[in-house]
Design an enzyme around this catalytic site. Structure first.
Site, PDB file in Angstrom:
ATOM      1  N   ASP A  83     154.051  58.940   2.124  1.00  0.00           N
ATOM      2  CA  ASP A  83     153.357  59.068   3.407  1.00  0.00           C
ATOM      3  C   ASP A  83     152.845  57.707   3.878  1.00  0.00           C
ATOM      4  OD1 ASP A  83     151.316  58.828   1.578  1.00  0.00           O
ATOM      5  OD2 ASP A  83     150.241  60.638   2.183  1.00  0.00           O
ATOM      6  N   SER A  84     153.133  56.658   3.084  1.00  0.00           N
ATOM      7  CA  SER A  84     152.911  55.284   3.554  1.00  0.00           C
ATOM      8  C   SER A  84     153.788  55.007   4.774  1.00  0.00           C
ATOM      9  CB  SER A  84     153.199  54.278   2.433  1.00  0.00           C
ATOM     10  OG  SER A  84     154.449  54.554   1.820  1.00  0.00           O
ATOM     11  N   ASP A 142     156.311  62.915  -0.294  1.00  0.00           N
ATOM     12  CA  ASP A 142     154.875  63.188  -0.245  1.00  0.00           C
ATOM     13  C   ASP A 142     154.576  64.390   0.635  1.00  0.00           C
ATOM     14  OD1 ASP A 142     153.246  61.526  -1.804  1.00  0.00           O
ATOM     15  OD2 ASP A 142     153.499  59.845  -0.426  1.00  0.00           O
ATOM     16  N   LYS A 177     155.446  65.211  -3.998  1.00  0.00           N
ATOM     17  CA  LYS A 177     154.318  64.532  -4.644  1.00  0.00           C
ATOM     18  C   LYS A 177     153.039  64.967  -3.945  1.00  0.00           C
ATOM     19  CE  LYS A 177     153.526  59.859  -4.324  1.00  0.00           C
ATOM     20  NZ  LYS A 177     152.208  59.781  -3.652  1.00  0.00           N
ATOM     21  N   GLU A 219     148.584  64.477  -3.965  1.00  0.00           N
ATOM     22  CA  GLU A 219     147.439  63.698  -4.424  1.00  0.00           C
ATOM     23  C   GLU A 219     146.326  64.622  -4.898  1.00  0.00           C
ATOM     24  OE1 GLU A 219     146.158  60.876  -1.468  1.00  0.00           O
ATOM     25  OE2 GLU A 219     148.163  59.998  -1.266  1.00  0.00           O
ATOM     26  N   GLU A 246     147.504  55.109  -9.296  1.00  0.00           N
ATOM     27  CA  GLU A 246     147.424  53.981  -8.362  1.00  0.00           C
ATOM     28  C   GLU A 246     146.124  53.220  -8.544  1.00  0.00           C
ATOM     29  OE1 GLU A 246     148.473  54.963  -4.340  1.00  0.00           O
ATOM     30  OE2 GLU A 246     147.763  53.043  -3.543  1.00  0.00           O
TER      31      GLU A 246
HETATM   32  O1  KIV Z   1     152.941  56.816   0.038  1.00  0.00           O
HETATM   33  C1  KIV Z   1     153.290  56.008  -0.831  1.00  0.00           C
HETATM   34  O2  KIV Z   1     154.048  55.057  -0.593  1.00  0.00           O
HETATM   35  C2  KIV Z   1     152.768  56.199  -2.180  1.00  0.00           C
HETATM   36  C3  KIV Z   1     152.985  55.100  -3.168  1.00  0.00           C
HETATM   37  C4  KIV Z   1     152.106  53.969  -2.864  1.00  0.00           C
HETATM   38  C5  KIV Z   1     152.827  55.570  -4.561  1.00  0.00           C
HETATM   39  O3  KIV Z   1     152.181  57.199  -2.464  1.00  0.00           O
END
Ligand code: KIV
Length: 271
Positions: free
Chosen positions: A51-52, A90, A120, A122, A189
């Site tokens: 989600d980056s 994510d 993924k 969190e 992280e």
């Molecule tokens: O969203 C992302 O890129 C991440 C990584 C930094 C692990 O969760």
């Protein structure tokens, strides 16, 4: 005669075997078809549609605004490119924290509409019910502990997490809980390297670090950071393998210059 070399897909079992035999796991983000093609061809084990994307693709300050539909769009582009890598996506902020039914629906949409291989999420014990329900549907889940950017407004800063004993202890417990629930791997992280070493050794499943030192079973970075596309973003944990901002900027300036000077296109570049 052309020889069709078959590419063997990395699975959650492959990454478990890698941990078992002490082979490090390489993971990198990608958000679009062209980048994912390059990443996959290079031999990446796991591609994370992070989600980056909210930051590096859309220009938002945080990961919070990106939507489930937008994540599915990025993920399906990456899946079309990835012939070998395991593709993990994510679950975006707001798509799983509310209740476990909503979490399951979000995960199912990602799997069905993008063709990705897992999700993924969190958080630790707080999201146990959602993790469990998604796993029950047969969807592989990767956990994410330590600095969890979707909670940035709770943390207040992007500094190293779990330096204090209480937070370190919660991270140890969350790691065990996520393993117990059935997560196939966990990202940690921005936590102290010694804590990352301890949790890596305390569980059977792979621990993938970002800013968590060398003892993790694998490493992950954001592709824009490691290729130097994000001008000026140089946290201590980041190793920059290229300076694409300057290279691309230079190439584009040359293109502009060639148009202005009437050098491009020349006679060989026309019909
Ligand atoms: O969203 C992302 O890129 C991440 C990584 C930094 C692990 O969760």
């Amino acid at each position: 005669m052309s020889v069709n070399k078959e590419v063997k897909r990395i699975t959650t079992h492959t990454v478990q075997e890698m941990k078992n035999r002490g082979e490090k796991i390489a993971m990198l983000t990608a958000y679009d078809y062209s980048m994912a093609t390059i990443v996959d061809d290079a031999g990446m084990d796991i591609i994370l549609v992070g989600d980056s994307a909210s930051n590096v693709m859309a220009g938002h300050e945080t990961t919070l605004p990106i939507t489930l539909d937008q994540m599915i769009y990025h993920a399906s582009s990456v899946v079309r490119a990835a012939k070998r890598a395991l593709v993990i996506v994510d679950l975006p902020f707001g798509s799983y924290q509310g209740n476990s039914k909503e979490a399951l629906n979000s995960a199912i949409r990602i799997m069905k509409e993008s063709g990705a291989h897992g999700v993924k999420m969190e958080g630790g014990v707080e999201i146990a019910e959602s993790v469990s329900r998604i796993l029950t549907a047969g969807i592989p889940v990767m956990g994410h502990l330590g600095l969890t950017p979707q909670s940035i407004y709770k943390f207040g800063t992007y500094t190293v997490r779990a330096k204090q004993e209480a937070e370190a202890q919660k991270l140890r417990e969350d790691t065990l809980a996520l393993q117990e629930l059935g997560c196939f791997a966990i990202v940690v992280e921005k936590i102290p390297a010694m804590l990352a070493k301890e949790v890596t050794e305390s569980v059977q499943i792979p621990i993938i670090g970002i800013g968590a030192g060398r003892h993790c079973d694998g490493q992950v970075l954001v592709i824009h950071d490691m290729l130097g596309i994000n001008k000026g973003f140089k946290p201590r944990f980041l190793r920059q393998y290229a300076n694409l901002y300057d290279q691309m900027n230079g190439a584009i300036k040359n293109y502009i210059g060639d148009i202005k000077s009437k050098d491009f296109p020349n006679e060989q570049e026309q019909y």
